[in-house]
Design an enzyme around this catalytic site. Sequence first.
Site, mmCIF file in Angstrom:
data_model
loop_
_atom_site.group_PDB
_atom_site.id
_atom_site.type_symbol
_atom_site.label_atom_id
_atom_site.label_comp_id
_atom_site.label_asym_id
_atom_site.label_seq_id
_atom_site.Cartn_x
_atom_site.Cartn_y
_atom_site.Cartn_z
ATOM 1 N N GLY A 1 0.788 -1.231 0.000
ATOM 2 C CA GLY A 1 0.000 0.000 0.000
ATOM 3 C C GLY A 1 0.819 1.279 0.000
ATOM 4 O O GLY A 1 1.983 1.300 0.407
ATOM 5 N N LYS B 1 4.682 3.236 3.815
ATOM 6 C CA LYS B 1 4.023 3.183 5.124
ATOM 7 C C LYS B 1 4.593 2.107 6.032
ATOM 8 O O LYS B 1 4.836 2.343 7.223
ATOM 9 C CB LYS B 1 2.519 2.973 4.945
ATOM 10 C CG LYS B 1 1.770 2.890 6.266
ATOM 11 C CD LYS B 1 0.265 2.855 6.091
ATOM 12 C CE LYS B 1 -0.222 1.582 5.462
ATOM 13 N NZ LYS B 1 -1.694 1.449 5.549
ATOM 14 N N THR C 1 -7.068 -6.255 -1.594
ATOM 15 C CA THR C 1 -6.427 -7.321 -0.818
ATOM 16 C C THR C 1 -6.513 -8.666 -1.527
ATOM 17 O O THR C 1 -5.594 -9.488 -1.438
ATOM 18 C CB THR C 1 -7.077 -7.419 0.566
ATOM 19 O OG1 THR C 1 -8.498 -7.528 0.423
ATOM 20 C CG2 THR C 1 -6.753 -6.188 1.408
ATOM 21 N N ASP D 1 1.171 -3.265 8.180
ATOM 22 C CA ASP D 1 0.971 -2.029 8.944
ATOM 23 C C ASP D 1 0.236 -2.289 10.254
ATOM 24 O O ASP D 1 -0.362 -1.384 10.828
ATOM 25 C CB ASP D 1 0.218 -0.994 8.107
ATOM 26 C CG ASP D 1 -1.178 -1.467 7.702
ATOM 27 O OD1 ASP D 1 -1.538 -2.625 8.004
ATOM 28 O OD2 ASP D 1 -1.911 -0.680 7.065
ATOM 29 N N ASN E 1 -14.044 -7.197 11.625
ATOM 30 C CA ASN E 1 -13.038 -7.931 10.857
ATOM 31 C C ASN E 1 -11.697 -7.203 10.942
ATOM 32 O O ASN E 1 -11.614 -6.004 10.675
ATOM 33 C CB ASN E 1 -13.493 -8.038 9.398
ATOM 34 C CG ASN E 1 -12.448 -8.691 8.520
ATOM 35 O OD1 ASN E 1 -11.648 -9.506 8.979
ATOM 36 N ND2 ASN E 1 -12.453 -8.338 7.240
ATOM 37 N N HIS F 1 36.707 15.288 32.418
ATOM 38 C CA HIS F 1 35.924 16.382 31.850
ATOM 39 C C HIS F 1 36.627 17.066 30.679
ATOM 40 O O HIS F 1 37.847 17.116 30.590
ATOM 41 C CB HIS F 1 35.554 17.448 32.898
ATOM 42 C CG HIS F 1 36.583 17.657 33.957
ATOM 43 N ND1 HIS F 1 36.267 17.824 35.283
ATOM 44 C CD2 HIS F 1 37.936 17.711 33.900
ATOM 45 C CE1 HIS F 1 37.370 17.974 35.995
ATOM 46 N NE2 HIS F 1 38.392 17.914 35.173
#
Length: 456
Positions: free
Chosen positions: A11, A22, A79, A103, A170, A362
């Site tokens: 996607g 993504k 899908t 994702d 779903n 230091h």
Amino acid sequence: MYKSAVILAAGKGTRMKSALPKVLHKVCGKEMVNQVIDTLRKSDIEDIDLVIGNGAEEVKKATKDTHVLYSIQEEQLGTGHALMCAREFLEGKDGVVAVFTGDAPLITSETVKDCIEFHNKGEYKATILTAIVGNPFGYGRIIRDENGEVKKIVEHKDCTPEELKVNEINSGMYCFDIKELLNNLDKLNNNNSQGEYYLTDIIELLKEKGCKVGAISVNPDEIKGVNSRGQLAEAEEILRLRINERHMENGVTLIDPKNTYIGTDVEIEEDTIVYPGNVLEGKTVIKKGCVLYPNSRIKDSVIESGVEIQSSVILESHVGKNTTVGPFAYIRPESKIGEGARIGDFVEIKKSTIGNGTKVSHLTYIGDAEVGGGCNFGCGTVVVNYDGKTKNKTIIGDNSFIGCNTNLVSPVEVEDNTYIAAGSTITKKVQEGDLAIARAKQVNIKGWVAKKGLKK
């Protein structure tokens, strides 16, 4: 039984408003798709196929060490179409295939195992991962018959008023009998408003054939997908708290778990105390009994037992037992700090070895150096390792004393048990047991201020 998985990761993720695919956005320091791959590996999945499309080469690069296979979905046509693109991966196989999305990084290996076990024991041809939610708006509803068996999945926009009251949704994740899935893929059509091939239609096709379709309800957090920056932040928070709870159960004290940021692959041993604001990343390992005071970043490093770190950055390095670091120290990649050492405030160590018990307290820079044990560095010491072309090496022997404001011009060697006078610029080898002084003799010019008319 043979177990495989297909991850849908093609996607575009338009709502993320990002040039990055993504599934490559990170949650708790790891790309979402790699989180899903790791979960499936822990679930005893034998083969994994990644369906990729948008940013395919970037996704391949990010997953190159995961030993997955790839299928290409040139056009993102739904899908169901994604599973069509994975046909070559599925053909010739028998058993179960789990279908997940790249994702949804919050799914756990326990849930994956439970789903596959439920699928096999029930002899289902398809099993849907579902969740009971308070607000099901926008989700497809799971409609069951009077016997509690799955009847169909109805998309939100197609629900009747009665179906809209159903709060079992779903997740878009499934288990399928591979042969039945392959037999029905070609029967899908795109006769819908989106012109896409929906995987949910497989469920209806199976039910029409009289096949058993099951549904297993899981924790709603686990099925949350990420489609926006807000959802990315939500997933980060859920996974972060899950990781932090695991560490606390293993004997680690987190003073403020909500403000402690620990990556997925970080290991922390018992009796370590972590204060808020710490960021632990990559393959970092923190051994027993360490104290990480607020606001440090540690990445891909090993911190041995009994170490105390205050407000410092440690990258790709190793810190020995009972050493103290910080505040405001910067330990850069390929550094190794010995046991019982002191790396103090505003000290930068780069690609160097620091021996046991050495104190760099230091305002010091040590780069490309090999420093022995028992040494002491005065304030303002600089290892001058770069000549404009080459990074050169400095070697400092055991029990050496480096006075304040010293420049060690590399390449140079300082042998064991030597003293360097404050303010020196060392360009030549200092023999064992010697005192090196490399500065101009002090000259006092009497009455100079008055002569220049500067006296106030």
